[in-house]
Each structure stands twice: as structure tokens, then as C-alpha cells.
Design a protein around this motif. Structure first.
Motif, PDB file in Angstrom:
ATOM      1  N   SER A   1      -8.457  11.949  -9.556  1.00 46.71           N
ATOM      2  CA  SER A   1      -9.364  10.799  -9.876  1.00 46.71           C
ATOM      3  C   SER A   1     -10.878  12.032 -10.416  1.00 46.71           C
ATOM      4  CB  SER A   1     -10.483  10.709  -8.733  1.00 46.71           C
ATOM      5  OG  SER A   1     -10.483  11.233  -7.863  1.00 46.71           O
TER       6      SER A   1
ATOM      7  N   LEU B   1       0.991  -1.490   0.210  1.00 46.94           N
ATOM      8  CA  LEU B   1       0.098   0.098  -0.080  1.00 46.94           C
ATOM      9  C   LEU B   1       0.680   0.727   0.090  1.00 46.94           C
ATOM     10  CD1 LEU B   1      -3.062   0.626  -0.384  1.00 46.94           C
ATOM     11  CD2 LEU B   1      -3.020   1.030   2.804  1.00 46.94           C
ATOM     12  N   PRO B   2       0.528   2.394  -1.131  1.00 49.10           N
ATOM     13  CA  PRO B   2       1.737   3.476  -1.337  1.00 49.10           C
ATOM     14  C   PRO B   2       0.699   4.398   0.013  1.00 49.10           C
ATOM     15  CG  PRO B   2       0.090   3.690  -2.513  1.00 49.10           C
ATOM     16  CD  PRO B   2       0.196   1.383  -2.073  1.00 49.10           C
ATOM     17  N   GLY B   3       1.436   5.537   0.214  1.00 46.87           N
ATOM     18  CA  GLY B   3       1.358   6.922   0.494  1.00 46.87           C
ATOM     19  C   GLY B   3       0.048   7.581  -0.229  1.00 46.87           C
ATOM     20  N   LEU B   4      -0.610   8.135   0.402  1.00 51.04           N
ATOM     21  CA  LEU B   4      -2.077   8.468   0.067  1.00 51.04           C
ATOM     22  C   LEU B   4      -1.971   9.362  -1.260  1.00 51.04           C
ATOM     23  CD1 LEU B   4      -5.122   8.484   0.581  1.00 51.04           C
ATOM     24  CD2 LEU B   4      -4.587  10.535   1.377  1.00 51.04           C
ATOM     25  N   ALA B   5      -0.386  10.173  -1.534  1.00 55.06           N
ATOM     26  CA  ALA B   5      -0.565  10.845  -2.143  1.00 55.06           C
ATOM     27  C   ALA B   5      -0.109  10.568  -4.012  1.00 55.06           C
ATOM     28  CB  ALA B   5       0.553  11.785  -2.493  1.00 55.06           C
ATOM     29  N   GLU B   6       0.515   9.055  -3.491  1.00 53.79           N
ATOM     30  CA  GLU B   6       0.768   8.361  -4.647  1.00 53.79           C
ATOM     31  C   GLU B   6      -0.736   7.257  -4.453  1.00 53.79           C
ATOM     32  OE1 GLU B   6       3.220   7.946  -2.001  1.00 53.79           O
ATOM     33  OE2 GLU B   6       3.823  10.067  -3.096  1.00 53.79           O
ATOM     34  N   LEU B   7      -1.280   6.957  -4.552  1.00 56.29           N
ATOM     35  CA  LEU B   7      -2.699   5.798  -3.874  1.00 56.29           C
ATOM     36  C   LEU B   7      -3.653   5.529  -5.205  1.00 56.29           C
ATOM     37  CD1 LEU B   7      -4.039   4.004  -1.517  1.00 56.29           C
ATOM     38  CD2 LEU B   7      -5.376   5.644  -2.808  1.00 56.29           C
ATOM     39  N   GLU B   8      -2.923   5.552  -6.193  1.00 59.18           N
ATOM     40  CA  GLU B   8      -4.368   4.719  -7.158  1.00 59.18           C
ATOM     41  C   GLU B   8      -5.747   4.812  -6.768  1.00 59.18           C
ATOM     42  OE1 GLU B   8      -4.997   5.807 -10.362  1.00 59.18           O
ATOM     43  OE2 GLU B   8      -3.371   6.822 -10.047  1.00 59.18           O
ATOM     44  N   PRO B   9      -6.608   5.768  -6.513  1.00 63.15           N
ATOM     45  CA  PRO B   9      -7.733   4.687  -5.626  1.00 63.15           C
ATOM     46  C   PRO B   9      -8.802   3.542  -6.149  1.00 63.15           C
ATOM     47  CG  PRO B   9      -8.505   7.134  -6.753  1.00 63.15           C
ATOM     48  CD  PRO B   9      -7.354   7.140  -7.247  1.00 63.15           C
ATOM     49  N   GLU B  10      -8.394   3.394  -7.382  1.00 59.70           N
ATOM     50  CA  GLU B  10      -9.188   2.096  -7.877  1.00 59.70           C
ATOM     51  C   GLU B  10      -8.215   1.172  -8.302  1.00 59.70           C
ATOM     52  OE1 GLU B  10     -12.339   3.275 -10.118  1.00 59.70           O
ATOM     53  OE2 GLU B  10     -13.737   5.067  -9.426  1.00 59.70           O
ATOM     54  N   HIS B  11      -6.475   1.282  -8.324  1.00 61.52           N
ATOM     55  CA  HIS B  11      -6.004   0.145  -8.068  1.00 61.52           C
ATOM     56  C   HIS B  11      -6.113  -0.463  -6.600  1.00 61.52           C
ATOM     57  CE1 HIS B  11      -2.783   1.422 -11.761  1.00 61.52           C
ATOM     58  NE2 HIS B  11      -4.409   1.683 -11.508  1.00 61.52           N
ATOM     59  N   ALA B  12      -5.885  -1.954  -6.804  1.00 61.71           N
ATOM     60  CA  ALA B  12      -5.936  -2.859  -5.271  1.00 61.71           C
ATOM     61  C   ALA B  12      -4.007  -2.779  -5.349  1.00 61.71           C
ATOM     62  CB  ALA B  12      -6.579  -4.227  -5.828  1.00 61.71           C
ATOM     63  N   TYR B  13      -4.397  -2.717  -3.911  1.00 58.84           N
ATOM     64  CA  TYR B  13      -2.846  -2.600  -3.460  1.00 58.84           C
ATOM     65  C   TYR B  13      -3.355  -3.887  -2.144  1.00 58.84           C
ATOM     66  CZ  TYR B  13      -2.550   1.755  -5.281  1.00 58.84           C
ATOM     67  OH  TYR B  13      -2.198   2.528  -6.181  1.00 58.84           O
TER      68      TYR B  13
END
Lengths: 122, 754, 96
Positions: free
Chosen positions: B328, B223-235
Motif C-alpha cells: 500500500s 477473508l484472506p490471509g494477511l499477505a493476500e489481503l487488500e487493505p481497502e477491499h471489503a471481505y
């Protein structure tokens, strides 16, 4: 509160069977007769909890309909079950790649139908 | 009715619709229209029948439909070219499919050999598997509806056909069955597609929980940090320890819908030591190793996760892919635009398809009855107003005229509700033509026109038999064999044309052929041989042609399979007349014949002649009346105490006292004091019906006497006139026949008198 | 840990499904570097993607060493966390 299911099928027989099974299980059922009609109905109806669609339909088939739903910002998170036959593995795969959530094998019995709906409905 | 039974009724109705779709689609394909829309419609028809039949476990129907569907699927996929030969087989298969549907509905069986023959012919087109395996596969389909968790053998290939792969083979089969609790470790790593298809990890976990006790641990390592997170990718990934007495296939079934959209391993923790090889029953070795590693990691994660995550995030040189991607917000905009793009098409499509509703026929009939009452009421009101001496130019009289106009319009509109295109009848004919052509060894092309011509439902239902007969007749008697045609300078294939059109308030149906035409000398000779006409009769060509309508006439020198059914054109003529219709023939030697029949558009209203008999008012159907006349004393001749004939243009016609036949009077009416209606009854027999007086002509609404009272000899139905009186409608055939029943006796008397 | 008076509050919506993940992330990002108190009392449904966003946010705030709390969780929210095995989020959930 009763869950809402949209069924999309050009066959009256199949629509009636779905209505009977889902109605008996306490679902509120909204019906559409083909893909185009299904997308129209979606524009005006309350958010369905689950959509059940046939594949072979006139005007717009199930694949087109599923793609349409997935492109809709309002409905793209709505689970979609396709009606298919066991031998239709190719169609099942096509439906999945179009964005179907799961499938119901025809002919279905009410228990299996309700089971499949429960599995995808939050 | 049991709701399922009601659905079954719907199913069979729908089957009929699908069968006509199927046939017209195949006929279009025969004409070279093999575009995907036509082929798809044909495929859908068979597919739909199979689907419903499966729901009702109509196995023979499902089996045949399945074979048919497979062939059509090949055509659809472009694997099989729909050439003439292929379409011909499919047309015959459509006939067999129709038989299967009807057998399923009416409880019969389809001749096994015929069904098998067509099934084999279809399979031969596919050039694929023979019937047996397909049929057995169908049987598997039938009762089950199982989301079959395929039993697994060592052969990995099998599972792929069914969209999910069995994970651990053998264990279940090898273990004795029993509700023993077992512990399983499930490792699940969703992919982006899982969420995109509206599947949900939470629901998968919920389903697992239904199977038994679960302990879930989550792994946020990726799971990346919030800034790097793609909201609809699965981590995230999960490890679930499940304790259950359920089978492995039950566990697999939970993940059926997400197969391929997640990495998944299911391992039994407590595999008996006697089966070490089965212990790590995973189809995917690399993932399995990963599962072990991750499980180890999960164990290590006794340390606070936040700390670990902070550590992971600390060297926060994020994956550039994520950092570069846009937030997004644009997504909804794009998606909305796409959705909007669909909408106009949808609206357009809706407009193209006419909206229809299905209404119970009883309701329409009730409406028609009520409108009939309205018409009668309006007529009564008009009559009262006239009787009261209100001037015709008054507002009341003018208002009544408007009302009458409106009433007529309502009546027409209501009748239009019940009107149906003759298509439903015409559609049955191609099959008939194929069968008769096959039986007679003739080549026939059927051309239909005016299928959309509408006529009342009551008429439609009674059109099939006469048309069937005329077409059969046209092929059997009209068309020549191919070699004869060629010798006559025609093409080997004969044409039968079936058309419908509206003409002056009636429907006109024509059946014509381009065959040899009526063989007049032969027809004449047969009529003489059978004693139907005198040897020296002076008959016009038209008169000769009309001889074929005489009872008992048959021109076939050898009774063929088709015409040997004991019905001739006289029967056709009689049933047409029963509908208030007329039939005529025109023929040109060597060029063919045309049968023309004209029918009223409805059987619910009738043009009648209102007459008085004793003190009763009766209505005679106008279609049956040839002329009316006032008998002169010198034309009437007694042939017995109660029997008279009348000379009309040198022909003696029986004179029938309607009042006596109906039992209104015992003393016969003096013929010179009444009016004679010359009518033509069944079989062309003419008679003169004696009535007291003619009141006028009127359109009347038919009320069934049987429905309201009971069947009465000599009376077809009843109606209500403007003055409120009930008037009986004469059954002309019946009255004439009633008279004829005494004919033998009368003839004997006449002979004695002569 | 004392919570500064300037803590931002974020009210979670009822349905935290696929469609909610993007907006939730954006909203949280806009509140970065401020102490955060997230109100989970309205949540009826929590999906895997929004769980990821919350967990990622939690870790991000932790890395920033800024207070992060989830308060008054609805029963549905708590149930979902336990189903997901997301107990790691639990210590940060403040009752009431």
C-alpha cells in the motif's frame, strides 16, 4: 470536544442556515464559498469530522471538490455530505460516484441535517 | 433579530445579486455567448434562489423558479438550444422571477396570469410536462425534507429514481400500525466502494442499534490471509438480528447512503402466516437465497472461528490477483502528487477572484463622519497656525501642508469605500426597455457602457428615477416606429445608449437615441400654445431644445401609457438639480438626441460659496450659482414694500433677501450694500439671493441637520468651518420657492402699482 | 499458552479508519513469524477495514501457530468489537 464541520456553499443564505443549525447543535463550523476555496481551506484547517458541500458552485463545483477531497491523502477518509434536491436523482448519483458519503435534501430542517451528520460522523 | 429572520434578509439581498447575475447572463446569451460557463452561471442563479426560497417555504417563488430551472437545465444539458426566441422567453421569465422575489419579500403577490403565462411558455420550450405535476412535486419537496423512504407499490421502477430501492413492499401498509416488536434479519455485505466513500460498517451497525436490540454475527468466510489481503477491499459480511418496533422503512433508511455499495437484504422473521407471499420480501431473489445459506453457515459457526479460518487459510494458494498487487505504500505517494496538482490551480483561482468583505453601512458612515471631523479639525488647526503668525516656510506650516494632503487622501479613500459601480442601476434598465418597447410597439436595442463607473452610494440610490425617465422618454418620444424608421432609411431596430464616465471630478451619464431628434418647430409651437414663450421670441436651436425642460411641457400629441404618468423632463431636471447636478440636451433632427447629466461623485461633501448674512455664515452650493454681482442702484426696482427685482441683462429677476427669509433681520438689506448671487432654482426659475458679503469658496463636509437637530425651512444641511463655526447650507430651491409663494401677492401689488 | 520473552509489541494508533488499514497491514506483515502482543489501549475508533486486517492477522498467526494477543483494549476498542459482532477476536484479547 466539539466536532468540526466544513461547509462549502456559494450561497450566503445556505451558509448561514448551515451555520445556525450546526452551531446550535454544538458543532464547530468552518465555511468555504466554492470548491476551490474549500480545498484551500482544507489544507490549513484542523481535520474536519464531516464536510457538507453544495453541488452548483462557481469556479469548482461540488463534483470537482469531492473528487479533490478523495484524492487528498489527508482527507480521503472524511465523510462528505452533498446538498441536493429531491428531484436531483441524477446529481445525487453523480455525487456518489465522485465519492460523496451521503446527502442532505434541500430544503432541510435542522433535525434532518444533524441526523445526517451523525449518521456519517464517527 | 431572530437569527432566521436575519438569514432571510441575507437571502433577499442575495436574490437581488442572483437576479442581476441572471439578467446579465441571459443578455450575454442573447449576444451569442452560450458557453457552458455563462449557462451555468445563469442556471446557478435560479437554482440558488429556488434553494433559499425552499428553506423559507416561499412556495410561489419556489414553484416558478423550479419551472425556470428545469428549462435552464435542459439548456445546460444541450437538450434545448438557447436561440434568440428561447432567450427572449427566459428574459421575460427573469422579470417575473424578480417580481416573485419582491412579492415574497414585500408581502405582495405576482399576478397569477402573468406568472402562469411565463411558466407555460417555459414549459413549452421544454416540450415536456405541463405545470401541474411539476408544481405538485414541488409541494412534496416543501414541508418534508424527509429522506423519503418511498412507499412501495408493486411497481419496481419507481424506486430507482430516488437512488435507493425499497426492499420489502407492502408489509407495512398491510399491517395495522402499532408499536409491536418485530424481529428482522438484516444481511449486509459491504463492497469496496462503501469504504472508499467514507461510509463505515461500524456506523451502520451503530444506527441499527439505535432502532432496537441487535445481535450481530460476523462472517469472515471470504477473508484472506494477511499477505493476500487488500487493505481497502471489503471481505467481511454481517448478519444482524434486529428486534424493534420501528418500521421497515426506518431500517431501510439506515442503509440509504450505502445503497448500491453493499449487498443488503432485510427480512421480517415473524411474518404472520396469513401473508405468506410477503414473507420473503426481497427484491433480489438470488441474494436472498445467499442470505439463507449464509445464515445457515453462521449457525454452523458454533465451532471456534479460528479453527475454521485456519482451515480456510490452510490450502493457502492465494488468489493471484491479490498476491500480485503492490503493497500500500505507493498509494499515498500517488495521492499526494495528485493533491499537489490541485493546489497551484487553487491558488491561481484565489488570486483571480478579488477578496471582498461585507461591512455594515453604518460603520462606513461613521468612518466618513469621523474623517469629516478630521478634515474640519485640520482646517481649524491650519487657521490657528496662520493666525499665530507662524511663517509659511516654517516646519510647522510645512508639516501642516503634508497633513492637509494626507487628510484629503484619507477622505478620498474613505469616500471610495462607499463608492459603487453604477451597474446596479444600469442593470435594471434592460427590463424597462423591454417593457416600454412592448408597450409602444417599437424595436429597441439597449447598449450600456461604463457600468463599472463608480459613484457614492448616496448618489447611486437617487440615479434610478432620472435614468428610468430619460430612457422611457428616449423610447417613447425619441425612437420612431419600425416602419417609420425603415421609410427613413434606418434599420427597424432603434438603439438607446446608456453610458457612464468620470469627467473632471463628476460623473457624467448620457442617454442617447438614434431616433428622430427634437422636432423644433413643433416644440416651439407647443411652447407658444402653452404660453411658455412669446410668439415672436428669438430662440436659438439650443434654446428651443431646452424648452422641453420647462414645467408642464409635453410633446406627445396623444398621451401614451408611458409618458402619461404626469412627469415630464422638468421633473427629471429638478431631481438632477436636487443632487447638485446639471442636465443638458443636444439633438440633431433625424439623427437622434443625447441627454447628458453630470453629477457630483458624492453627496457627502459639497463645493460651496461661503457667504455672510447678518452675523451668520452660510454656504450656498456652488452648482446652483450662475454668477455673483454687486447690484447697482439703477438696476434695482422696488415692486412693493419688501419686494424688489433686479435687472440683469435686460431681464428682471426677483431679488430675495436671504436674511429676511431666514428671519435674521426685519429691516431689509439695502441691495447696493450687499452682493447678489444669481441662482437657478427648481424648474429653471432664476432668482438673485441677496447676502451681505462673500467670504470665499470651499469644499465642506455635509452634516445632516435633521439627524442632529431638525429640519429647518430654507436650510438643507450644516457644516463646520475651519474656525469651528457652524455654517448652515442654503437650500436654494426652498429659498426661491419661499419667495415664490408670495409671488401672486407681489404680482398683484405690482399690477396695482403699475 | 506461554508467551516467549521475544514477543514483539505493536501499539495500535488512535484512529483506525480507512487510511490506517494499509499501514496497519504492512506493519503487521513486517512482524510476521514473531509472537505478537498488540496494545489496543489507545484506540478511539475502529473501522471495518482495520477490523478485517486484525482478524486476518489473527487467522494468519493462528495458521502459523505463533502466539497472537491483543492486550489492554480501550473501552472504545472493546465496544467496537462487540458492535461488529467480532467476538471471535475476543478470546485473544487479554485484559490488562
Amino acid at each position: 470536544m466539539s466536532k468540526i464541520v466544513l461547509t462549502v456553499d456559494d450561497s450566503r443564505t445556505m451558509r448561514d442556515m448551515l451555520m445556525l443549525a450546526l452551531g446550535d447543535a454544538g458543532f464547530t463550523v468552518v465555511q468555504a464559498v466554492d470548491g476551490v476555496h474549500g480545498l484551500e481551506v482544507l489544507e490549513s484547517m484542523a481535520m474536519p469530522d464531516v464536510i457538507i458541500t453544495d453541488i452548483n458552485m462557481p469556479r469548482m463545483d461540488g463534483f470537482g471538490f469531492i473528487e479533490g477531497v478523495r484524492k487528498s491523502e489527508r482527507h480521503r477518509a472524511t465523510p462528505i455530505l452533498v446538498l441536493t434536491t429531491e428531484s436531483d436523482s441524477v446529481k445525487k448519483e453523480r455525487a456518489r460516484s465522485a465519492g460523496a458519503t451521503g446527502w442532505i435534501v434541500k430544503p432541510f430542517n435542522p433535525d434532518k441535517l444533524i441526523d445526517a451528520v451523525r449518521r456519517v460522523a464517527a | 433579530m431572530d437569527p432566521l429572520e436575519a438569514i432571510k434578509v441575507t437571502f433577499f439581498q442575495e436574490c437581488e445579486e442572483q437576479l442581476s447575475e441572471l439578467e446579465s447572463g441571459l443578455l450575454a446569451m442573447e449576444q451569442g455567448e452560450t458557453d457552458s460557463e455563462t449557462v451555468n452561471a445563469v442556471f446557478r442563479a435560479v437554482h440558488s434562489i429556488k434553494g433559499g426560497a425552499g428553506a423559507f417555504s416561499l412556495e410561489p417563488l419556489v414553484r416558478f423558479a423550479h419551472v425556470f430551472e428545469t428549462t435552464l437545465d435542459d439548456v445546460r444539458a444541450g437538450k434545448l438550444a438557447p436561440d434568440n426566441n428561447v432567450v427572449k422567453v427566459m428574459l421575460r421569465a427573469a422579470d417575473v422571477l424578480a417580481d416573485h422575489v419582491r412579492a415574497a419579500r414585500d408581502g405582495g403577490v405576482v399576478e397569477e396570469a402573468r406568472s402562469q403565462e411565463l411558466a407555460s411558455a417555459l414549459e413549452a420550450l421544454n416540450g415536456e410536462a405541463p405545470l401541474a405535476p411539476i408544481a405538485s412535486e414541488d409541494f412534496d419537496d416543501m414541508p418534508g425534507l424527509e429522506f423519503t423512504p418511498l412507499t412501495v407499490s408493486d411497481d419496481d421502477g419507481i424506486g430507482d429514481d430516488f437512488g435507493f430501492t425499497p426492499l420489502a413492499a407492502g408489509i407495512i401498509e398491510l399491517e395495522p400500525e402499532g408499536p409491536a416488536l418485530r424481529r428482522w434479519t438484516v444481511h449486509l455485505r459491504p463492497k469496496n466502494a462503501l469504504y472508499a466513500k467514507a461510509n463505515e460498517t461500524g456506523l451502520l451497525l451503530r444506527e441499527l442499534k439505535r432502532l432496537g436490540d441487535i445481535q450481530v454475527s460476523i462472517d469472515p468466510a471470504d477473508l484472506p490471509g494477511l499477505a493476500e489481503l487488500e487493505p481497502e477491499h471489503a471481505y467481511l459480511s454481517w448478519t444482524i438480528v434486529l428486534t424493534t418496533d420501528r418500521s421497515q422503512s426506518d431500517i431501510q433508511e439506515v442503509f440509504e447512503f450505502v445503497d448500491g455499495d453493499c449487498d443488503l437484504t432485510i427480512t421480517a422473521d415473524d411474518v404472520p402466516s396469513s401473508l405468506p407471499a410477503m414473507g420473503e420480501a426481497s427484491i433480489d431473489e438470488p441474494f436472498d437465497v445467499m442470505a439463507l445459506i449464509q445464515q445457515a453457515q453462521a449457525d454452523v459457526q458454533a465451532a471456534p472461528a479460528a479453527a475454521i479460518m485456519a482451515e480456510i487459510l490452510a490450502p493457502a494458494a492465494p488468489a493471484p490477483v491479490f498476491a500480485a498487487s503492490a503493497p500500500s505504500i505507493p498509494v499515498p505517494v500517488a495521492a499526494t502528487a495528485a493533491a499537489a496538482g490541485v493546489a497551484p490551480d487553487a491558488a491561481h483561482g484565489a488570486a483571480a477572484q478579488q477578496a471582498t468583505i461585507r461591512v455594515d453601512l453604518d460603520r462606513v458612515d461613521r468612518l466618513i463622519d469621523l474623517v469629516g471631523e478630521l478634515v474640519i479639525n485640520q482646517a481649524m488647526l491650519a487657521q490657528r497656525v496662520t493666525e499665530s503668525g507662524v511663517p509659511r516656510s516654517s516646519n510647522i506650516a510645512m508639516g501642516l501642508d503634508d497633513l492637509e494632503h494626507l487628510t484629503r487622501e484619507i477622505q478620498d479613500s474613505v469616500m471610495a469605500i462607499r463608492a459603487q459601480p453604477v451597474k446596479s442601476v444600469f442593470q435594471r434598465m434592460p427590463r424597462l426597455v423591454r417593457e416600454v418597447a412592448a408597450m409602444t410597439g417599437k424595436q429597441v436595442r439597449l447598449v450600456t457602457e461604463g457600468e463599472g463607473t463608480e459613484v457614492d452610494k448616496t448618489v447611486i440610490e437617487r440615479l434610478t428615477d432620472p435614468i428610468t425617465h430619460m430612457i422611457r422618454n428616449a423610447i417613447d418620444h425619441g425612437l420612431e416606429r419600425p416602419e417609420v424608421r425603415v421609410a427613413a432609411g434606418k434599420g427597424p431596430e432603434g438603439t438607446v445608449r446608456l453610458s457612464a464616465a468620470h469627467r473632471s471630478g463628476r460623473i457624467v451619464i448620457e442617454v442617447s437615441d438614434d431616433g428622430k431628434g427634437i422636432d423644433r418647430p413643433r416644440v416651439r409651437q407647443i411652447a407658444i400654445d402653452k404660453g411658455l414663450i412669446e410668439v415672436d421670441s428669438n430662440l436659438s436651436d439650443e434654446d428651443v431644445d431646452n424648452l422641453i425642460f420647462m414645467p408642464g411641457f409635453s410633446t406627445a400629441s396623444s398621451v401614451s401609457d408611458i409618458s402619461g404618468r404626469g412627469v415630464g423632463m422638468d421633473v427629471v431636471k429638478r431631481s438632477i438639480q436636487g443632487l447638485g447636478g446639471r442636465i443638458a440636451i443636444t439633438s440633431r433632427p433625424g439623427q437622434g438626441s443625447t441627454f447628458t447629466l453630470s453629477l457630483p461623485l458624492t453627496l457627502a461633501v459639497l463645493d460651496g460659496m461661503v457667504v455672510s448674512v447678518c452675523d451668520h455664515t452660510l454656504v450656498a452650493p456652488l452648482t446652483a450659482i450662475i454668477e455673483s454681482l454687486q447690484p447697482k442702484a439703477q438696476d434695482v426696482r422696488a415692486i412693493g414694500p419688501d419686494a424688489y427685482v433686479i435687472a440683469i441683462r435686460d431681464t428682471y429677476t426677483p431679488l430675495i433677501d436671504v436674511g429676511a427669509v431666514l428671519g435674521y433681520r426685519t429691516t431689509p438689506l439695502d441691495p447696493t450694500k450687499g452682493v447678489a448671487l444669481l441662482v437657478e432654482g427648481e424648474g429653471g426659475a432664476r432668482a438673485a439671493l441677496m447676502v451681505d458679503a462673500i467670504q470665499g469658496q470651499r469644499q465642506v463636509v455635509i452634516k445632516s441637520l435633521e439627524a442632529n437637530y431638525r429640519q429647518v425651512e430654507g436650510i438643507a444641511a450644516a457644516t463646520i468651518l475651519g474656525d469651528g463655526r457652524v455654517a448652515l447650507i442654503l437650500d436654494v430651491d426652498n429659498v426661491v420657492a419661499a419667495r415664490r409663494r408670495e409671488k401672486a401677492r407681489s404680482d398683484a401689488k405690482l399690477a396695482a402699482a403699475g | 499458552m506461554t508467551e516467549p520473552a521475544s514477543a514483539s509489541r505493536l501499539q495500535l494508533i488512535e484512529n483506525l479508519d480507512l487510511k490506517a488499514a494499509g499501514p496497519l497491514r504492512s506493519e503487521l506483515l513486517s512482524l510476521r513469524h514473531t509472537p505478537l502482543d498488540i496494545d489496543a489501549s489507545n484506540v478511539q475508533r475502529l473501522g471495518g477495514l482495520c477490523l478485517q486486517v486484525l482478524m486476518s492477522a489473527q487467522a494468519t498467526w493462528a495458521a502459523d501457530t505463533i502466539p497472537f494477543a491483543i492486550s489492554s483494549p480501550s473501552p472504545a476498542f472493546q465496544e467496537a468489537l462487540s458492535l461488529f459482532g467480532a467476538e471471535d477476536l475476543q478470546p485473544f484479547v487479554q485484559q490488562g
